[in-house]
Design an enzyme around this catalytic site. Structure first.
Site: not given
Ligand SMILES: [Zn+2]
Length: 888
Positions: A166, A303-306, A338-339, A342, A361
């Site tokens: 992303e 962090a990233m919500e893959n 948060h993740e 998503h 977001e």
């Molecule tokens: Zn986010």
């Protein structure tokens, strides 16, 4: 219960994969209407349906070979298929039609547009095809695309591979329609060394041992999803997994030997998933949800919500019992929340284009906050956190350089710049306000119907509003929602009241709060406002220009924005403010906080007397909520900063400020007591930090004593105090102390601790030591992802030094920052400057090096510097007058 799953058990669980097909077809149909209007950088003639990707990374050589076949649909006759690809070479490209007939493709690459065209001698008729190609690409050393992270361990250095796509970096991994609207299903196969663990979005479907000793790991097919959610990690990992309540396998993955440090996050995942399944009314749809920890850092995300495979940097995920504080636990929990939010808002239902990034977001920020408060009420007993979120966003939103929550985005870099305080903070604050306006049950109904309707598809903001209007009809909902998401800026509500026949008549008038345009004609908002007198019932009113509210009785002072859910600032007429200030101790903590935050902002721009703010700060009672004392502390820091150019007065002020804060600190002491809750613990470290900044001799000496003792007695630095004490010591470091911290960094075998030590080296107040840190940032010694962080670290205390240094070494620094983040990275280094020349330097940098459409961050930094300089001039005489009255 926690169990470590064997490979066989993982495969058995994998057999329970749900069938996505029917829901996906519905979403596809709903998407037809959007397809014609959604922004795209690709021709609308072709769309992808399914990708089968097969990659073999060579981690040592930092490159990979791949093969992809893409099932696609040609919608209009065309002689070319254009998709997105970066830093790739192609070979053996061919297209096969539904009848099995194959034709060769000629490939050309347009690096500037980040695309590749496959052209054919004859036009393709509409219909289904499969495009297959071999390709090779690069493995980076910063967190975008497929990238490598090197890290120390007790057995020597290790390298692991991860992906981060992303907003627009899947095109570095697979040639693709790399835009969120182009959802497809994915099959991923990966060739890896034996002994490495391979993690993807879905459970493993099969493993094949290859003749050369490597293994091919094949994952199950993903549901229909956007490219930016695809994920892959390869390395020497451990995984701990357990089933959730809903039969989803939840797992944590970390470098070998560290997975135990993720058990807090694993428990959190179980709790959060339960809460969200309930909130959304749609169960988490994948068979598994992993959260993968990675050493190192990025300047722009934690962090990233893959989907099914969240990625989180170790610093925000692992809790090493020797060093983890309450604040660390809170961060891990709320980031995980948060993740996971998503997985619905973003992954199941995805914004059609980056214009609506806030749907991702803003929602994840809001829902994570709400859920963290519900599951851990002890972390925010006074319920004040949302007030901090909304006021934080207002700081940015009151400048001309701000943007609406929903904004038009054209380029990849603009999309990347959209990940900012407005999209997250204002987005979350507006949602909290709207939820309060329609009521939480109606709001949840609206969310549920929106998710049901758009599952596996894409949506725009008005799709959500339509669902809300149905759930809460007849409330001018759309007018309010549009005013706050389509317009930039912060409403100002001016409040005055009079007593008429034993009733209080409150008059409210809407203006606009701005930092940099005092003569601006205010925009118009329809503003939901809650007004309350003392303990009376709150009265709600929609201010449309002006409004009048009557409350029974005339004794209790009236507060506007009671509960602080509204996204606006309140300016009281002086007598009303005085009445509220006199009654301050009796107000709920959240309204005390709102009153002080607004008074501070309004004093900052000259709309309210400076004395109102300072008197309020001085009268916060010793037993007020700890967050109030944090605010007192930061108010005093702000005044201290105003006095920076007047050394004598600053010295006198510091003595005064120390005395005021020490009174509170004495009630807490250095040692954590068993009964201290989270907010008290954080106040303790906050006060130590501020007292250290104000050069309190006792605090400096005690921090030093603990640091010295810690080399032989680790108990001198308990986990709750460790980072704070080290911070105080590092800030005031002399060359000897700095060298000692440097030796600690070099000798450290924990990646997370090593990163912390390099961060400390960058925080010295001494300019010569700051220069040493800058030089070190370029050497590679701190690790590929720490260099940029060190330069940022220096910029807190020395913005001009850090900015000038980075610009002077631009080629080297560019390698330390991922490419789409540079337009933000450099301007932010100088943003804290007090020198107006730096504003000009930032603009000059932007003109020379940034695309004209990517200069917002630079302009924001420059205007911020100029505005603060102007406001400082205006404020100083008033602050000085207040100080003089106190003999300072
Ligand atoms: Zn986010």
């Amino acid at each position: 219960m926690r169990r470590i799953l064997t490979f066989a058990a993982a495969l058995a669980l994998a057999g329970t994969a749900p069938c996505f097909a029917s829901a996906e077809r519905g979403a596809e149909a709903a998407g037809e209407a959007l397809a014609a209007t959604v922004t795209t950088q690709l021709p609308r003639t072709v769309r992808p349906v399914h990708y089968a990707i097969d990659v073999a990374p060579d981690a040592g050589a930092l490159r990979f070979d791949g093969r992809v076949s893409i099932d696609l649909e040609v919608l209009e006759a065309t002689d070319r298929i254009v998709l997105q690809a970066v830093d790739m070479t192609f070979s053996d490209s061919a297209l096969v039609d539904a009848g099995g007939k194959s034709r060769r493709a000629k490939v050309s690459v347009d690096a500037a547009r980040q695309n590749a065209s496959f052209t054919f001698r004859r036009k393709l008729k509409p219909g289904r095809y499969t495009l297959a190609t071999r390709y090779s690409g690069r493995i980076g050393t910063q967190a975008n695309g497929l990238f490598a992270l090197d890290y120390p361990t007790a057995e020597g250095s290790r390298r692991a591979l991860f992906t981060q796509f992303e907003n627009s970096d899947a095109r570095r991994f697979v040639p693709s329609w790399d835009e969120p609207f182009h959802k497809a299903t994915f099959d991923l196969a990966v060739t890896a060394r034996d002994g490495d663990m391979v993690v993807g979005n879905m459970p493993v479907a099969s493993v094949e041992d290859l003749a050369d000793g490597r293994r091919k790991v094949v994952f199950q097919t993903t549901p229909r999803m956007s490219t930016y959610l695809l994920f892959l990690a390869i390395g020497e990992f451990d995984r701990i997994a357990m089933p959730s309540d809903g039969d989803v396998e939840i797992g944590v993955v970390a470098q070998r030997g560290k997975a135990e440090q993720a058990l807090f996050a694993l428990d959190a995942t179980a709790d959060i998933l339960r809460a969200y399944d309930d909130y959304f009314g749609v169960a988490y749809p994948l068979p598994k949800l992993d959260n993968i920890a990675a050493p190192g850092r990025s300047q722009f995300f934690s962090a990233m919500e893959n989907w099914g495979a969240i990625f989180t940097f170790e610093h925000s995920f692992l809790l090493d019992p020797a060093i983890a504080s309450t604040a660390d636990r809170q961060r891990v929990f709320s980031l995980t929340a948060h993740e996971i939010a998503h997985q619905w808002f973003g992954n199941l239902v995805t914004m059609a284009w980056w214009d609506d990034l806030w749907l991702n977001e803003g929602f994840a920020t809001w829902l994570a906050g709400r859920t963290t408060r519900a599951l851990h009420p002890e972390w925010d007993r006074s319920g004040v956190r949302p007030a901090f979120t909304s006021r934080g966003a207002m700081g940015q939103d009151a400048y001309a350089t701000s943007h609406p929550v929903v904004q038009h985005v054209e380029t990849v870099e603009q999309a990347s710049q959209a990940f900012d305080g407005i999209t997250y903070g204002k987005g979350a604050a507006v949602i909290a306000m709207l939820e309060d306006y329609v009521g939480e049950n109606a709001w949840r109904e609206g969310v549920r119907s929106y998710i049901r309707r758009h599952a596996y598809g894409n949506a725009v903001t008005d799709d959500l509003w339509r669902a809300m209007e149905q759930a809460a009809p007849g409330r001018q909902f759309l007018a309010v929602a549009h005013d706050f998401t389509r317009q930039t800026g912060v409403p100002l509500i001016r409040a005055s009241s009079t007593c008429v026949d034993g009733r209080t008549v409150v008059t409210l008038a809407q203006g606009e709060f701005t930092m940099d345009r005092p003569d601006k004609t205010p925009l118009h908002w329809r503003v939901p406002v809650s007004v309350r007198a003392g303990e009376g019932e709150p009265v709600r009113v929609l201010v449309d220009g002006t409004a009048r509210v009557e409350l029974p009785g005339c004794e209790a002072p009236v507060r506007v924005n009671a509960g602080q859910k509204g996204y606006f600032r309140t300016l009281y007429e002086p007598t009303q403010f005085k009445a509220l200030a006199a009654d301050f101790a009796a107000l709920p903590a959240v309204d005390q906080l709102g009153l002080m935050l607004d008074a501070g902002a309004l004093a900052g721009v000259g709309l309210q007397p400076e004395a109102d703010l300072l008197d309020l700060a001085m009268q916060v009672p010793l037993d007020a909520a700890p967050e109030l004392w944090q605010l007192v502390s930061s108010t005093l820091e702000e005044i201290d900063d105003l006095l920076r150019d007047d050394a004598q007065r600053q010295k006198a002020f510091r003595a005064f400020a120390r005395q005021h804060l020490a009174a509170k600190f004495q009630t807490l002491g250095w040692e954590v007591r068993g009964e201290d809750d989270a907010t008290l613990r954080q106040l303790r470290t906050g006060l130590i930090r501020t007292l250290g900044l104000f050069e309190d001799p006792q605090v400096l000496a005690e921090a030093r004593r603990r640091f010295d003792a810690s080399s032989s007695d680790p108990a001198a630095l308990p986990a709750e105090l460790r980072r704070t004490v080290l911070g105080v010591v590092a800030r005031g470091a002399d060359a000897g102390t700095w060298d000692r911290l440097h030796a600690m960094a070099r000798g450290e075998v924990s990646a997370m601790l090593r990163d912390q030590y390099y961060g400390l080296l960058a925080s010295a107040a001494d300019a010569a030591l700051a220069r040493r840190a800058l030089d070190m940032a370029l050497t590679g010694e701190p690790g590929a992802t720490n260099g940029a962080a060190m330069i940022s670290g220096v910029s807190f205390e020395h913005p001009d030094l850090a900015f000038d240094f980075a610009v002077a070494h631009r080629e080297q620094v560019d390698r330390l920052v991922d490419s789409t983040s540079r337009a933000r990275y450099y301007p932010r280094l100088g943003a804290g400057s007090r020198k107006v020349e730096t504003a000009a330097n930032i603009r000059a940098f932007a003109e020379r090096h940034l695309d004209s459409r990517s200069r917002r961050e630079a302009e924001t930094a420059a205007v911020g510097i100029e505005t603060r300089a102007r406001l400082r001039e205006a404020r100083l005489p008033h602050v000085n007058a207040w100080l003089l009255q106190r003999g300072i």
